[in-house]
Design a protein around this motif. Structure first.
Motif, PDB file in Angstrom:
ATOM      1  N   GLN A  31       3.289  -7.768   1.904  1.00  0.00           N
ATOM      2  CA  GLN A  31       2.448  -6.589   1.782  1.00  0.00           C
ATOM      3  C   GLN A  31       3.092  -5.376   2.452  1.00  0.00           C
ATOM      4  O   GLN A  31       3.932  -5.516   3.347  1.00  0.00           O
ATOM      5  CB  GLN A  31       1.068  -6.864   2.377  1.00  0.00           C
ATOM      6  CG  GLN A  31       0.324  -7.979   1.640  1.00  0.00           C
ATOM      7  CD  GLN A  31      -1.037  -8.251   2.223  1.00  0.00           C
ATOM      8  OE1 GLN A  31      -1.189  -8.439   3.426  1.00  0.00           O
ATOM      9  NE2 GLN A  31      -2.058  -8.276   1.376  1.00  0.00           N
ATOM     10  N   THR A  32       2.689  -4.201   2.008  1.00  0.00           N
ATOM     11  CA  THR A  32       3.271  -2.959   2.506  1.00  0.00           C
ATOM     12  C   THR A  32       2.328  -2.289   3.493  1.00  0.00           C
ATOM     13  O   THR A  32       1.128  -2.159   3.226  1.00  0.00           O
ATOM     14  CB  THR A  32       3.546  -1.994   1.339  1.00  0.00           C
ATOM     15  OG1 THR A  32       4.464  -2.610   0.427  1.00  0.00           O
ATOM     16  CG2 THR A  32       4.151  -0.684   1.844  1.00  0.00           C
ATOM     17  N   VAL A  33       2.869  -1.855   4.623  1.00  0.00           N
ATOM     18  CA  VAL A  33       2.076  -1.137   5.620  1.00  0.00           C
ATOM     19  C   VAL A  33       2.724   0.215   5.896  1.00  0.00           C
ATOM     20  O   VAL A  33       3.918   0.401   5.682  1.00  0.00           O
ATOM     21  CB  VAL A  33       1.951  -1.930   6.937  1.00  0.00           C
ATOM     22  CG1 VAL A  33       1.235  -3.250   6.703  1.00  0.00           C
ATOM     23  CG2 VAL A  33       3.311  -2.176   7.568  1.00  0.00           C
ATOM     24  N   LEU A  34       1.923   1.152   6.369  1.00  0.00           N
ATOM     25  CA  LEU A  34       2.419   2.438   6.829  1.00  0.00           C
ATOM     26  C   LEU A  34       2.131   2.558   8.321  1.00  0.00           C
ATOM     27  O   LEU A  34       1.029   2.217   8.773  1.00  0.00           O
ATOM     28  CB  LEU A  34       1.745   3.590   6.089  1.00  0.00           C
ATOM     29  CG  LEU A  34       2.088   3.757   4.594  1.00  0.00           C
ATOM     30  CD1 LEU A  34       1.261   4.891   3.999  1.00  0.00           C
ATOM     31  CD2 LEU A  34       3.578   4.012   4.402  1.00  0.00           C
ATOM     32  N   LEU A  35       3.110   3.044   9.077  1.00  0.00           N
ATOM     33  CA  LEU A  35       2.966   3.236  10.512  1.00  0.00           C
ATOM     34  C   LEU A  35       3.046   4.721  10.842  1.00  0.00           C
ATOM     35  O   LEU A  35       3.860   5.451  10.263  1.00  0.00           O
ATOM     36  CB  LEU A  35       4.065   2.497  11.274  1.00  0.00           C
ATOM     37  CG  LEU A  35       3.840   1.021  11.614  1.00  0.00           C
ATOM     38  CD1 LEU A  35       3.642   0.187  10.354  1.00  0.00           C
ATOM     39  CD2 LEU A  35       5.011   0.466  12.421  1.00  0.00           C
ATOM     40  N   ALA A  95      -1.290  -1.877   2.056  1.00  0.00           N
ATOM     41  CA  ALA A  95      -2.261  -2.876   2.515  1.00  0.00           C
ATOM     42  C   ALA A  95      -2.978  -2.431   3.773  1.00  0.00           C
ATOM     43  O   ALA A  95      -4.118  -2.835   4.024  1.00  0.00           O
ATOM     44  CB  ALA A  95      -1.565  -4.213   2.763  1.00  0.00           C
ATOM     45  N   CYS A  96      -2.329  -1.559   4.580  1.00  0.00           N
ATOM     46  CA  CYS A  96      -2.931  -1.161   5.859  1.00  0.00           C
ATOM     47  C   CYS A  96      -2.197   0.049   6.419  1.00  0.00           C
ATOM     48  O   CYS A  96      -0.978   0.173   6.253  1.00  0.00           O
ATOM     49  CB  CYS A  96      -2.850  -2.323   6.843  1.00  0.00           C
ATOM     50  SG  CYS A  96      -3.685  -2.024   8.415  1.00  0.00           S
ATOM     51  N   LEU A  97      -2.942   0.942   7.064  1.00  0.00           N
ATOM     52  CA  LEU A  97      -2.375   2.041   7.833  1.00  0.00           C
ATOM     53  C   LEU A  97      -2.561   1.714   9.306  1.00  0.00           C
ATOM     54  O   LEU A  97      -3.673   1.395   9.737  1.00  0.00           O
ATOM     55  CB  LEU A  97      -3.076   3.362   7.495  1.00  0.00           C
ATOM     56  CG  LEU A  97      -2.738   4.565   8.383  1.00  0.00           C
ATOM     57  CD1 LEU A  97      -1.264   4.934   8.276  1.00  0.00           C
ATOM     58  CD2 LEU A  97      -3.618   5.765   8.033  1.00  0.00           C
TER      59      LEU A  97
END
Length: 211
Positions: A31-35, A95-97
């Protein structure tokens, strides 16, 4: 249903380590996340760094005047475009920040985190400290306490072994209880550092003062 999570604790409670571990867990499952983190946190520049030595660059920095939902939308569109170009459909959305040092966000930016969750359907994990060195709530933390679907305390201990609640500031190795709310702990001749303390030890060092 997506949720807004606020995971908070005193200094040295492992917040950045927990964030980086959560990001790894998402990505290990494809899954892809952004930070992201506020630009005011100049330590490590555009990277999130844990005290265990693990570091990772953020996808974007947030300035006080920024529209965080608009910036998120731009990066989400980039993720969509990259997924389409590589034909990897399972990675075509965020999927999530994840936000480090969330206490430095403005009230309006925290409001937009809730909008990202509710209106855009993306979970947000915000990590930060609850109060400053004078025991006052940071604006971002106060708003997160008001809005978050889930509150989770990350615990650490004081020098005496009790649970740490507060963050005492030292300048050049001396405790100080007056000054600006934000002072990043950087190397200098009058280096600013912080120590996590229980209420008893904090009151002892402050002479009984609470901000």
């Amino acid at each position: 249903m997506a949720k807004l999570y606020f995971r908070y604790g005193a200094m040295n409670s492992g917040k950045s380590t927990a964030l980086l571990q959560a990001a790894y867990n998402y990505e290990e499952r494809g899954q892809t996340v952004l930070l992201a983190k506020p630009e005011i946190d100049t330590k490590e520049a555009d990277r999130i760094s844990s005290r265990l030595g693990v570091t990772r660059p953020v996808d974007f920095l947030v300035r006080p005047e920024d529209d965080i939902r608009a910036i998120f939308a731009q990066h989400r569109a980039r993720v969509h475009a990259e997924a389409e170009s590589t034909l990897v459909p399972e990675n075509r959305d965020v999927a999530c920040l994840m936000i480090d040092e969330a206490q430095f966000l403005t009230r309006e930016q925290v409001d937009d985190l809730l909008r990202i969750v509710v209106l855009d359907g993306v979970p947000v994990l915000a990590y930060g400290i609850r109060t400053d060195f004078q025991t006052h709530a940071f604006p971002g933390s106060r708003r997160l306490m008001e809005l978050a679907h889930s509150l989770e305390e990350l615990k650490t201990i004081c020098r005496c072994g009790r649970k740490a609640l507060f963050n005492a500031r030292l300048v050049g190795g001396r405790f100080v209880f007056n000054g600006d709310q934000v002072a990043i702990d950087e190397l200098s001749s009058e280096r600013v550092t912080y120590e996590s303390m229980c209420a008893e030890c904090y009151l002892r060092e402050s002479g009984g003062l609470l901000g």
